[in-house]
Scaffold this motif. Structure first.
Motif, PDB file in Angstrom:
ATOM      1  N   GLU A 132     105.763   1.395 -27.417  1.00 38.29           N
ATOM      2  CA  GLU A 132     105.622   1.061 -25.992  1.00 38.29           C
ATOM      3  C   GLU A 132     106.721   0.093 -25.553  1.00 38.29           C
ATOM      4  OE1 GLU A 132     102.446  -1.073 -22.929  1.00 38.29           O
ATOM      5  OE2 GLU A 132     101.755  -0.372 -24.886  1.00 38.29           O
ATOM      6  N   VAL A 133     107.035  -0.878 -26.429  1.00 36.56           N
ATOM      7  CA  VAL A 133     108.096  -1.837 -26.132  1.00 36.56           C
ATOM      8  C   VAL A 133     109.445  -1.146 -26.029  1.00 36.56           C
ATOM      9  CG1 VAL A 133     109.394  -3.807 -27.027  1.00 36.56           C
ATOM     10  CG2 VAL A 133     106.906  -3.804 -27.156  1.00 36.56           C
ATOM     11  N   VAL A 134     109.754  -0.283 -27.000  1.00 37.57           N
ATOM     12  CA  VAL A 134     111.074   0.354 -27.016  1.00 37.57           C
ATOM     13  C   VAL A 134     111.235   1.311 -25.839  1.00 37.57           C
ATOM     14  CG1 VAL A 134     110.649   2.441 -28.418  1.00 37.57           C
ATOM     15  CG2 VAL A 134     112.808   1.228 -28.619  1.00 37.57           C
ATOM     16  N   ARG A 135     110.180   1.962 -25.416  1.00 36.76           N
ATOM     17  CA  ARG A 135     110.260   2.835 -24.240  1.00 36.76           C
ATOM     18  C   ARG A 135     110.628   2.036 -22.983  1.00 36.76           C
ATOM     19  NH1 ARG A 135     108.000   8.014 -24.905  1.00 36.76           N
ATOM     20  NH2 ARG A 135     106.866   8.274 -26.879  1.00 36.76           N
ATOM     21  N   LYS A 147     114.137   2.393 -20.776  1.00 38.96           N
ATOM     22  CA  LYS A 147     114.108   2.578 -19.322  1.00 38.96           C
ATOM     23  C   LYS A 147     114.934   1.517 -18.616  1.00 38.96           C
ATOM     24  CE  LYS A 147     110.923   3.222 -15.441  1.00 38.96           C
ATOM     25  NZ  LYS A 147     109.496   3.288 -15.021  1.00 38.96           N
ATOM     26  N   LYS A 148     114.887   0.294 -19.155  1.00 38.53           N
ATOM     27  CA  LYS A 148     115.658  -0.801 -18.545  1.00 38.53           C
ATOM     28  C   LYS A 148     117.147  -0.638 -18.794  1.00 38.53           C
ATOM     29  CE  LYS A 148     115.807  -5.858 -18.347  1.00 38.53           C
ATOM     30  NZ  LYS A 148     115.200  -7.123 -18.839  1.00 38.53           N
ATOM     31  N   VAL A 173     117.724  -5.026 -27.104  1.00 41.84           N
ATOM     32  CA  VAL A 173     117.639  -6.386 -26.559  1.00 41.84           C
ATOM     33  C   VAL A 173     119.016  -7.040 -26.557  1.00 41.84           C
ATOM     34  CG1 VAL A 173     116.737  -8.709 -26.972  1.00 41.84           C
ATOM     35  CG2 VAL A 173     115.226  -6.738 -27.186  1.00 41.84           C
ATOM     36  N   ILE A 174     119.751  -6.898 -27.669  1.00 42.50           N
ATOM     37  CA  ILE A 174     121.092  -7.479 -27.769  1.00 42.50           C
ATOM     38  C   ILE A 174     122.022  -6.824 -26.767  1.00 42.50           C
ATOM     39  CG2 ILE A 174     123.106  -7.718 -29.280  1.00 42.50           C
ATOM     40  CD1 ILE A 174     121.130  -7.881 -31.637  1.00 42.50           C
ATOM     41  N   ASN A 175     121.931  -5.497 -26.652  1.00 41.80           N
ATOM     42  CA  ASN A 175     122.813  -4.748 -25.765  1.00 41.80           C
ATOM     43  C   ASN A 175     122.574  -5.085 -24.305  1.00 41.80           C
ATOM     44  OD1 ASN A 175     123.413  -1.870 -24.231  1.00 41.80           O
ATOM     45  ND2 ASN A 175     124.838  -2.311 -25.905  1.00 41.80           N
ATOM     46  N   THR A 186     121.242  10.361 -20.995  1.00 37.99           N
ATOM     47  CA  THR A 186     121.047   9.468 -22.139  1.00 37.99           C
ATOM     48  C   THR A 186     119.597   9.016 -22.242  1.00 37.99           C
ATOM     49  OG1 THR A 186     123.307   8.672 -21.852  1.00 37.99           O
ATOM     50  CG2 THR A 186     121.861   7.374 -23.253  1.00 37.99           C
ATOM     51  N   TYR A 187     119.007   8.676 -21.087  1.00 40.06           N
ATOM     52  CA  TYR A 187     117.601   8.246 -21.070  1.00 40.06           C
ATOM     53  C   TYR A 187     116.714   9.356 -21.602  1.00 40.06           C
ATOM     54  CZ  TYR A 187     112.949   7.268 -19.221  1.00 40.06           C
ATOM     55  OH  TYR A 187     111.601   7.081 -19.106  1.00 40.06           O
TER      56      TYR A 187
END
Length: 298
Positions: A190-193, A197-198, A268-270, A206-207
């Motif tokens: 759920e977090v990675v989805r 999206k962000k 997160v880093i990207n 790509t999405y």
């Protein structure tokens, strides 16, 4: 498997990577995360909220937290590092205490007052007694044992709940581990989805590619989970071959979770960096697709 919303939200808060702004760290709810520092360790950990997760869940999702240290001590499996982490300010207070005491001792020694020297000796010993008390790990275990005895006594008055598990008792431990992995996967996917999206605002090719890969990972994870549970529930004997098959399924589930966690950290880093090429993220997606292919082939 279903899980109540407050618990799911808390697990998500504990497992979501921290965000950094103006040299400060924040959890996914926007709460600032304070640095905890002892003589031998520095930690930046999201503390669990009390009353939401069970002790075992705290140890699983926030093992480096102060609450986890307190639980380990309560269970009799803690160590001196756990004590020191809970009492993180103690060394600094003791240091200041003894600095003041040393300064006073010079004046007392110069005055050659026997009564004051005796009082000074007592003041020197008292903190040492306290240190012995808090670092005596046996006392935590004794407290825990007393609580367990009380719980057992209380449990005899309560009707034993119905257990729907029909497999071999020796394999029951696997079912608990698989259930825990399911919860972890639900939270992490759920977090990675949300991060995908962000980072790649839909509609984008790509999405769509990334989400499709996560969908495939989810299908594969659930397939491995179902296969493992079928073996657990239907196995007539507890053999090495049965355990090897279950271990193989669980290992595949863990690999998928680790791959998603790596992707989460890279996103997160990207998102936080100036480099928005996303090459590292795309490489991780390729790695995940290779993992999915290898598990399917197996």
């Amino acid at each position: 498997m279903s899980i109540e919303t407050p618990k799911l939200n808390e697990i998500k808060r504990l497992t979501t990577p921290l965000t950094f702004k103006n040299q400060k760290a924040y959890d996914n709810s926007g709460n600032e995360v304070k640095i905890s520092e002892t003589l031998s360790d520095v930690r930046l950990v999201v503390e669990p909220k009390k009353g939401i997760l069970s002790d075992d869940e705290v140890l699983q999702y926030a093992p480096l937290s102060k609450l986890a240290s307190a639980i380990r001590l309560k269970k009799g499996i803690g160590n001196s590092q756990d004590v020191l982490y809970i009492k993180e300010s103690l060394p600094w207070y003791l240091g200041l205490y003894y600095v003041v005491l040393i300064c006073i001792s010079f004046a007392v020694t110069y005055a050659k007052n026997t009564i004051l020297m005796f009082i000074l000796l007592i003041l020197t010993i008292i903190p040492l007694i306290y240190l012995y008390y808090i670092f005596k790990l046996d006392k935590y275990k004794k407290v825990n044992t007393s609580k367990k005895q009380a719980e057992v006594t209380q449990a005899t008055k309560i009707e034993k709940p119905i257990d729907n598990y029909t497999g071999l008792d020796s394999l029951k431990e696997y079912k608990k581990e698989i259930n825990n992995l399911h919860v972890v996967f639900d939270v992490k996917q759920e977090v990675v989805r949300g991060l995908i999206k962000k980072r790649f605002e839909p509609p984008q090719i790509t999405y769509d590619k990334f989400i499709k890969t996560i969908d495939n990972a989810e299908k594969l994870f659930l397939t491995q989970e179902e296969s493992a549970l079928n073996i657990i529930n239907l196995a007539a004997e507890d053999t090495q071959r049965v355990r090897s098959e279950i271990d193989s399924k669980i290992e595949s589930m863990k690999r998928i979770i680790n791959q998603i966690e790596d992707l989460t950290n890279e996103l997160v880093i990207n998102i936080s960096s100036d480099d928005n090429s996303g090459e590292d993220v795309k490489n991780l997606i390729d790695d995940m697709e290779n993992l999915i292919g290898s598990v399917k082939d197996y």
